[in-house]
Design a protein around this motif. Structure first.
Motif, PDB file in Angstrom:
ATOM      1  N   TYR A  57      40.836  28.763  40.133  1.00 58.54           N
ATOM      2  CA  TYR A  57      40.518  28.386  41.516  1.00 58.54           C
ATOM      3  C   TYR A  57      39.026  28.356  41.815  1.00 58.54           C
ATOM      4  N   VAL A  58      38.199  28.751  40.845  1.00 57.94           N
ATOM      5  CA  VAL A  58      36.751  28.654  41.065  1.00 57.94           C
ATOM      6  C   VAL A  58      36.086  27.904  39.899  1.00 57.94           C
ATOM      7  N   ALA A 109      27.230  25.116  31.520  1.00 63.66           N
ATOM      8  CA  ALA A 109      28.130  26.255  31.775  1.00 63.66           C
ATOM      9  C   ALA A 109      27.552  27.205  32.817  1.00 63.66           C
ATOM     10  N   SER A 110      26.232  27.250  32.893  1.00 65.41           N
ATOM     11  CA  SER A 110      25.577  28.257  33.752  1.00 65.41           C
ATOM     12  C   SER A 110      26.034  28.192  35.196  1.00 65.41           C
ATOM     13  N   LEU A 116      26.304  39.408  38.119  1.00 70.40           N
ATOM     14  CA  LEU A 116      25.256  38.584  37.500  1.00 70.40           C
ATOM     15  C   LEU A 116      25.010  38.992  36.051  1.00 70.40           C
ATOM     16  N   TYR A 117      25.069  40.308  35.822  1.00 70.71           N
ATOM     17  CA  TYR A 117      24.875  40.845  34.466  1.00 70.71           C
ATOM     18  C   TYR A 117      25.868  40.173  33.505  1.00 70.71           C
ATOM     19  N   TYR A 118      27.130  40.131  33.929  1.00 72.54           N
ATOM     20  CA  TYR A 118      28.137  39.500  33.066  1.00 72.54           C
ATOM     21  C   TYR A 118      27.867  38.000  32.923  1.00 72.54           C
ATOM     22  N   GLY A 119      27.467  37.372  34.042  1.00 71.95           N
ATOM     23  CA  GLY A 119      27.166  35.944  33.998  1.00 71.95           C
ATOM     24  C   GLY A 119      26.073  35.657  32.982  1.00 71.95           C
ATOM     25  N   ILE A 173      27.812  31.346  36.749  1.00 72.12           N
ATOM     26  CA  ILE A 173      27.082  32.200  37.702  1.00 72.12           C
ATOM     27  C   ILE A 173      27.856  32.280  39.028  1.00 72.12           C
ATOM     28  N   ILE A 174      28.400  31.161  39.466  1.00 70.97           N
ATOM     29  CA  ILE A 174      29.186  31.155  40.722  1.00 70.97           C
ATOM     30  C   ILE A 174      30.365  32.114  40.583  1.00 70.97           C
TER      31      ILE A 174
END
Lengths: 356, 522
Positions: B313-314, B345-346, B371-374, B350-351
């Motif tokens: 969904y995102v 992919a970023s 954000l760390y995981y992103g 990130i979203i």
């Protein structure tokens, strides 16, 4: 679902309940004597006890069943717990009556007096004190209707961890030793028949109780009700009960409260013996017979036991004949206790001697 | 009524008994009544929030569904070009309804997560001019709101996409949202998989009851014996962070990682087991995440219903959005190769991770955590080819057990580091932990004075070893089926051993208060 499978589920839970019971008992706390005392009581042969002593440490530090046996041939047991609340006594008696038919119950009432004193002087910490006092009784009784009734009538709020005490006691697994398994079924006899004498000493000053003999201080409604409920219970069951106050360093308020309690007890037709008026008759020596202001040591306990033994033999029909095996068992208990007592007496005498 | 209480077990037993006594057609009503009772018991006013969202989403989904039908009916007799026009017309209308409903649902979630922050910000601003302040109303975050609001969003979008039909029966739909075992911590269910199971009749089945009870027992073991015991250590260190540094903090965070897994997956096991007893299969939420060799794999195995939700969904909608496609095109033209892949992919990554952080809480530490995981995932995409080249150059056998073990430990370390932001009460505490973690190692520490004595440590070590062994076994086989193949004595011995292990070694009861599930607060 088939019948066979339903039966399987049922059997699974029955086996679980059967296993849970001894595990619950195993995990109950053990302070060194209370659990052993209750286990010892349950282990006594049915209908072999002439007298049962009930109360707080003011009972178990003073009454010595093996000595009572040796001197008077009376079999007795001290079913007492530390700071035992008086409202638990009817349930303890009911539990005792399941296996024994004592001719006399001796109920020590100091806890009631102390409780009243603490309320009057704003010293009472209901929640913290009472829980541990009640747990000493409830968590040492076998699962039974009496235990359930005791919990329902004395515990406020959620009772789940009282009724299923393993919820409260499960973390005691850390303290389990090989000795704990001996008590897990509550069927191990007490080698000294619940005697809990102590070989320590402290020099004390006697309080002149006689000067307050005529004074009375009314008990608070709450504490008076506990006493009245017990008296009604005993009356209702037609029990022979002697109420006592064992010797300790009194206070003007304590003695006035005891005088009031004596009146209430006598109004129900029961006897009350306040040993604090009988120091000379008992032979209590405040310079050698106590280990703190509230409790006698071995020397004091021997004197109180002898006096009470003499008193109950003369005033109540407590004597009965016991079979050879019972007599042997009690003789053995006396031997075990006297070995302990000799060492304790020696320790006290030497401490007193050093001080002089 | 927490799901690890005796009350819940009693509630479950009574509900099960009634469920299997009533006729099959009425079974869902029993589940509905039990779910409402469970939720009202958790907090009487919670049901108001739930009722509002259920009502809004029910009518929105019905409206969208009605538009689907009208569109179908109208397009039947139209030419291709007219069909397209008709579709555009209805799509626009459906979008408006969907947007309104999503605004209500997501808006409520955002409001509940942020209103305190907004009010304190406003107060800070007003404070510049005077002494008057807003008094924030004491709204307690409704239990499970983050979970069932996402469930509702998924339902609305699925109805919009035509993946499932809107439920016509309001009460049946309410049951889908409120289904009591899963409302507190998920898994976040999908309508097409859960709803049909809730409404269809089920017969009492010994196998389901047994299997559900076994799973619940394992969940209790994980939660009470492992998670809550480790919690004593973790809480004791976090209560006085200034006192500790280096090794103590590393051990604490590692313990917290294990605690977190045992706590959350334990809860899901209890929930899934309870549902299984009603013959209802919930979506899997964990698949031994600490066996993951990379962070993306970890997130495919950890809280799978949430990561799956974000993916569907995102991530996909954002990836397919015009902005993302433009960005992709630009990057390919400008950089090409690995960099273009990373740039493409970023944006969605990130979203997704910003939103994942926000879902956990509107605090800076959760946003940084996301954000760390992103960043880690994007870095993984960028450096993966170099990593492969390096291992090849060093002649490392990437199929060997040692290499895989190294990869697992590396993933565990990366995720454990992220837990600093997760466990700290705010961002500044996270910074403090990081600075102290690398700021000197004490010469001697008595680990037995940090909430766990040597007996507790023994239990922790043995139970974590058991958890590890069972997890390894579960990777290869179904442990419950293996136990079921043993004779009755062995089987029952295992069950009783597990039961008594939970009863005796569990951290619970009046003297222990730390029994709330970690994810309950989200």
């Amino acid at each position: 679902m088939r019948k066979k499978e339903t039966l399987k589920i049922l059997i699974f839970f029955i086996v679980f309940a059967v296993l849970l019971l001894p595990v619950s008992y195993l995990l109950r706390p053990d302070d060194g004597h209370t659990k052993a005392t209750f286990a010892g009581f349950y282990a006594e042969e049915n209908n072999t006890l002439d007298t049962v002593f009930i109360g707080s440490s003011a009972a178990y530090r003073y009454f010595v069943p093996p000595l009572l046996w040796k001197n008077y041939g009376v079999t007795s047991y001290v079913l007492a717990t530390s700071a035992q609340p008086l409202d638990t006594v009817p349930y303890i008696i009911a539990e005792a009556e399941k296996t024994q038919s004592p001719k006399l119950y001796v109920v020590e009432i100091r806890r009631l007096i102390m409780e009243d004193y603490n309320i009057k002087n704003n010293l009472y910490q209901e929640s913290s004190d009472r829980e541990s006092q009640l747990r000493q009784v409830a968590d040492n009784m076998k699962y039974s209707r009496n235990r359930t009734q005791l919990i329902n009538s004395t515990v406020d709020g959620d009772k789940t961890d009282w009724l299923i005490d393993i919820i409260h006691n499960h973390s005691n697994w850390k303290y389990i030793t090989s000795k704990s398994f001996g008590l897990m079924l509550y069927n191990k006899k007490s080698s000294v028949k619940s005697a809990t004498t102590i070989g320590a000493w402290k020099e004390l000053q006697k309080f002149e109780t006689e000067s307050y003999a005529g004074e009375q201080l009314e008990l608070e409604n709450k504490t008076k009700q506990k006493l009245v409920n017990l008296l009604k219970f005993c009356k209702g069951r037609g029990l022979n009960v002697l109420f006592v106050s064992t010797p300790y360093v009194e206070d003007s308020q304590y003695i006035a409260l005891e005088n009031y309690a004596a009146e209430v007890i006598k109004n129900y037709g029961y006897g009350y013996l306040n040993c604090n008026y009988l120091y000379d008759e008992i032979g209590v020596d405040f310079s050698s017979d106590f280990y703190n202001s509230q409790h006698t040591n071995i020397l004091g306990a021997e004197k109180v036991t002898s006096y009470i033994g003499d008193y109950i033999v003369k005033n109540y029909a407590v004597l009965s004949s016991h079979g050879e095996s019972i007599a042997k068992d009690w003789d053995k208990a006396y031997e075990s206790w006297s070995a302990i007592a000799a060492a304790q007496e020696q320790a006290v005498k030497s401490a007193v001697g050093k001080n002089k | 009524m927490t799901i690890i209480s005796l009350k819940f077990l009693l509630f479950l037993a009574v509900t099960l008994a009634i469920y299997y006594i009533v006729p099959g057609k009425a079974q869902w009503l029993v589940l509905f009544a039990a779910s409402v009772a469970f939720y009202i018991y958790a907090g009487p006013y919670y049901i108001l929030f739930a009722a509002a969202l259920i009502t809004v989403s029910y009518f929105a989904a019905r409206a969208i569904s009605g538009m689907h039908e009208k569109q179908r009916a109208q397009s039947q007799h139209l030419e291709k070009a007219e069909k397209k026009q008709c579709a555009a017309f209805w799509t626009c209308k459906k979008r408006k309804v969907l947007a309104a409903a999503l605004t209500a649902v997501v808006g409520s979630l955002v409001f509940l997560k942020t209103y305190r922050i907004i009010i304190s910000g406003l107060n800070a601003f007003i404070g510049l001019f005077g002494t008057w302040r807003f008094k924030p109303a004491s709204i307690i975050f409704p239990l499970g709101f983050s979970f069932y609001s996402f469930q509702i969003v998924a339902y609305l979008v699925d109805v919009y996409r035509g993946k499932c039909e809107a439920q016509k029966n309001f009460v049946k739909y309410a049951l889908f949202v409120l289904f009591f075992p899963q409302i507190t911590e998920g898994p976040i269910a999908r309508y097409d998989r859960l709803a049909p199971q809730l409404y269809e009749p089920h017969k009492a089945d010994y196998k389901n009851l047994k299997s559900g009870a076994q799973l619940m027992l394992w969940g209790f073991f994980k939660k009470l014996v492992i998670a809550d015991r480790l919690g004593l250590f973790v809480n004791s260190v976090f209560a006085d962070l200034n006192k500790y540094s280096g090794l103590v903090l590393v051990v604490t965070l590692s313990f917290y990682s294990i605690q977190m897994y045992a706590d959350f997956s334990g809860c899901i096991d209890i929930v899934t087991g309870a549902a299984e007893m009603f013959d209802i299969t919930l979506d899997k939420n964990f698949n031994h995440p600490y066996f993951s060799k990379t962070v993306p794999e970890y997130w495919r195995r950890w809280h799978m219903s949430l990561s799956g939700w974000f993916k569907d969904y995102v991530f996909y909608p954002v990836s397919a959005s015009k902005l993302s496609l433009k960005l992709n095109k630009f990057a390919r033209r400008r950089f090409g190769g690995t960099v273009s892949r990373a740039v493409a992919a970023s944006f969605p990554v990130i979203i997704v991770w910003l939103l994942t952080g926000f879902w956990h809480g509107a605090q800076l530490n959760y946003i940084v955590w996301g954000l760390y995981y992103g960043v880690i995932i994007i870095a993984g995409i960028i450096f993966a080819p170099y990593g492969r080249k390096l291992t090849a150059a060093m002649h490392i056998n990437t199929d060997s057990f040692l290499w895989r073990l190294f990869q697992m430990l590396r993933t565990f370390a990366i995720c454990t580091f992220a837990r600093i932001f997760f466990r700290a009460k705010d961002f500044s505490e996270s910074v403090l932990i990081i600075s102290k973690m690398f700021g000197g190692w004490p010469s001697s520490v008595n680990f037995f004075s940090l909430g766990l004595d040597r007996f507790d440590f023994t239990v922790v070590v043995l139970s974590v070893l058991l958890l590890l062994s069972v997890s390894i076994l579960q990777e290869k086989t179904c442990v419950r089926e293996r136990i079921a193949r043993q004779n009755v004595f062995v089987r029952w011995a295992v069950y009783y051993a597990a039961l008594f292990a939970v009863i005796i070694y569990g951290v619970y009861g009046s003297s222990n208060t730390g029994t709330a599930f970690i994810y309950e607060k989200f």
